[in-house]
Design an enzyme around this catalytic site. Structure first.
Site, PDB file in Angstrom:
ATOM      1  N   GLU A  93      69.669  45.690 -46.227  1.00 14.81           N
ATOM      2  CA  GLU A  93      68.558  46.650 -46.306  1.00 14.81           C
ATOM      3  C   GLU A  93      68.953  48.039 -46.830  1.00 14.81           C
ATOM      4  O   GLU A  93      68.631  49.052 -46.214  1.00 14.81           O
ATOM      5  CB  GLU A  93      67.879  46.758 -44.931  1.00 14.81           C
ATOM      6  CG  GLU A  93      67.371  45.415 -44.431  1.00 14.81           C
ATOM      7  CD  GLU A  93      66.843  45.428 -42.999  1.00 14.81           C
ATOM      8  OE1 GLU A  93      66.768  46.513 -42.402  1.00 14.81           O
ATOM      9  OE2 GLU A  93      66.503  44.356 -42.483  1.00 14.81           O
TER      10      GLU A  93
ATOM     11  N   GLU B 238      65.650  35.034 -43.119  1.00 12.02           N
ATOM     12  CA  GLU B 238      65.073  35.453 -41.826  1.00 12.02           C
ATOM     13  C   GLU B 238      63.601  35.062 -41.768  1.00 12.02           C
ATOM     14  O   GLU B 238      62.736  35.860 -41.385  1.00 12.02           O
ATOM     15  CB  GLU B 238      65.221  36.977 -41.632  1.00 12.02           C
ATOM     16  CG  GLU B 238      66.644  37.471 -41.736  1.00 12.02           C
ATOM     17  CD  GLU B 238      66.810  38.958 -41.436  1.00 12.02           C
ATOM     18  OE1 GLU B 238      65.867  39.590 -40.926  1.00 12.02           O
ATOM     19  OE2 GLU B 238      67.906  39.481 -41.719  1.00 12.02           O
TER      20      GLU B 238
HETATM   21  O1  9MR Z   1      65.705  40.198 -34.440  1.00 12.03           O
HETATM   22  C1  9MR Z   1      66.449  41.375 -34.260  1.00 12.03           C
HETATM   23  C2  9MR Z   1      65.997  42.081 -32.994  1.00 12.03           C
HETATM   24  O2  9MR Z   1      66.346  41.337 -31.847  1.00 12.03           O
HETATM   25  C3  9MR Z   1      66.611  43.463 -32.911  1.00 12.03           C
HETATM   26  O3  9MR Z   1      66.049  44.174 -31.830  1.00 12.03           O
HETATM   27  C4  9MR Z   1      66.382  44.214 -34.201  1.00 12.03           C
HETATM   28  C5  9MR Z   1      67.025  45.559 -34.060  1.00 12.03           C
HETATM   29  O4  9MR Z   1      67.296  46.219 -35.156  1.00 12.03           O
HETATM   30  O5  9MR Z   1      66.893  43.481 -35.295  1.00 12.03           O
HETATM   31  C6  9MR Z   1      66.242  42.267 -35.469  1.00 12.03           C
HETATM   32  O6  9MR Z   1      66.742  41.575 -36.613  1.00 12.03           O
HETATM   33  C7  9MR Z   1      66.541  42.219 -37.866  1.00 12.03           C
HETATM   34  C8  9MR Z   1      67.651  41.786 -38.778  1.00 12.03           C
HETATM   35  O7  9MR Z   1      68.898  42.057 -38.181  1.00 12.03           O
HETATM   36  C9  9MR Z   1      67.558  42.478 -40.125  1.00 12.03           C
HETATM   37  N1  9MR Z   1      66.254  42.268 -40.725  1.00 12.03           N
HETATM   38  C10 9MR Z   1      65.117  42.528 -39.905  1.00 12.03           C
HETATM   39  C11 9MR Z   1      65.242  41.779 -38.585  1.00 12.03           C
HETATM   40  C12 9MR Z   1      64.021  41.968 -37.736  1.00 12.03           C
HETATM   41  O8  9MR Z   1      63.939  43.310 -37.355  1.00 12.03           O
END
Ligand code: 9MR
Length: 371
Positions: A160, A265
């Site tokens: 990102e 994802e």
């Molecule tokens: O699914 C993840 C969630 O449990 C966390 O709280 C969050 C925190 O930043 O990150 C989520 O996963 C993310 C992923 O690492 C990167 N792309 C977006 C995902 C959803 O937020």
């Protein structure tokens, strides 16, 4: 109703008899078709795993995961805040467990993620010099990517780094290290992890402007003579609005750069939202309409979700020679981050399996594509 669902609609006595003859695990394994087997010749099928799942706290959950998926991404435990909590302190316990889980169950691990502006260790906030940020950046990549080289299939080296308009996001890394930090991250990862595939990962990078920025990044890395093996399109989409044309165009354009393309994802949000994407910094305020389905998903939405997943997998199959992996962001609806973002405590239904790991109509549509 299909055969594998009938077993769960048996009355209590019949169900008891069935499970007394067959252990419950094998009822699961034999009765629900397997995504990973169904798409074995097409692409890998992955899931995101949380702590409890990596810890194998529920044997039935483990059995279910192993029956459905052949690839896994840690939802959180390899992020820098967790794996590198102090300047000189690493905590490899859960990541090591995940690697052991993969080995034991024949599941390939996608490391997620080395360099991300979010979920950073708290000490980063106190750093105010480019030298110190560079030291963190270098040591972090060397140590973490080095430790798991040959043990994970791949790393999301940078996650990102782009804004929606394709420009670079103003992250702490951009601020202190400049535009080249992405190339530098890949260079360090390449040195530390010569046996590991290296990917750039983002959301909305199927959208034309962001895609153009992503293509520039990939070209820049390659022009520097640095290795990048693939690009991950996260795929956090919305019911009834899956951008199929942009997705197809992106598969073709990324592939033309000579990198692997994967969906990393995947989930389809069914709850109201006033913006697109997955920027974890964005939030919404709750109101009377924001959690419309606390008990069950209405049939009309369920059918739309099924149609969306069907269309998406039809597209993935059309390009199965180009798409290497499709990873869902969670095993079942109960695990999804979308229950808590951008509003806490909602009830979302974005995946193929319900809160009891039972297949939803979307699962049946996806499996039916191969019948
Ligand atoms: O699914 C993840 C969630 O449990 C966390 O709280 C969050 C925190 O930043 O990150 C989520 O996963 C993310 C992923 O690492 C990167 N792309 C977006 C995902 C959803 O937020």
């Amino acid at each position: 109703m299909s055969a594998y669902r009938n077993i769960f609609s048996l009355n209590k006595t019949a169900f008891f008899l069935a499970t007394a003859i067959l252990p419950l695990g094998s009822v699961y394994a034999q009765t629900i078709p397997s995504l990973k087997d169904t798409f074995k010749k097409d692409f890998g099928i992955g899931t995101a795993l949380n702590n409890a799942q990596i810890d194998e706290r529920d044997p039935k959950m483990t059995e279910f995961i192993v029956s459905q998926f052949n690839m896994a991404t840690p939802e959180n435990i390899m992020k820098s805040a967790l794996i590198h909590p102090g300047w000189d302190t690493y905590n490899f316990e859960m990541a090591d467990k995940l690697v052991a889980f993969g080995k034991k169950h024949n599941i390939k691990i996608n490391g997620h993620t080395l360099i991300w502006h979010s979920q950073l260790p708290p000490f980063i906030r106190g750093i105010k010099s480019a030298d110190s940020i560079r030291t963190f950046f270098t040591e972090h990549i060397k140590t973490v990517a080095g430790r798991y080289d040959g043990k994970v299939l791949s790393w999301d080296v940078v996650n990102e780094a782009l804004n929606e308009d394709g420009t670079m996001r103003k992250s702490v890394f951009l601020q202190y290290l400049g535009d080249d930090f992405v190339t530098e991250a890949f260079r360090l990862a390449q040195q530390a992890a010569p046996k590991t595939e290296l990917y750039y990962n983002d959301y909305n990078n199927e959208q034309p402007a962001k895609r153009a920025g992503c293509i520039e990044l990939i070209k820049k890395i390659k022009a520097a003579g640095v290795r990048i093996d693939g690009v991950g399109i996260q795929g956090h989409w919305h019911v009834g609005k899956v951008p199929l044309k942009d997705i197809e165009e992106s598969i073709l354009q990324y592939l033309a750069l000579g990198v692997k393309v994967m969906f990393t994802e995947l989930d389809i949000e069914v709850l109201p939202r006033n913006f697109q994407g997955a920027d974890v910094g964005q939030r919404m305020t709750a109101n009377a309409q924001s959690n419309p389905y606390p008990e069950a998903l209405p049939d009309s939405v369920q059918q739309q979700l099924a149609a969306d997943y069907e269309a998406l997998f039809k597209l993935f199959l059309k390009h199965k020679d180009k798409v290497t992996r499709v990873t869902f962001w969670g095993v079942n609806d109960a695990n999804s981050w979308l229950n808590n973002w951008p509003i806490r405590g909602r009830t979302s239904y974005p995946l193929l399996f319900d809160r009891n790991n039972q297949p939803k109509p979307a699962f049946e549509k996806v499996i039916a594509l191969k019948k």
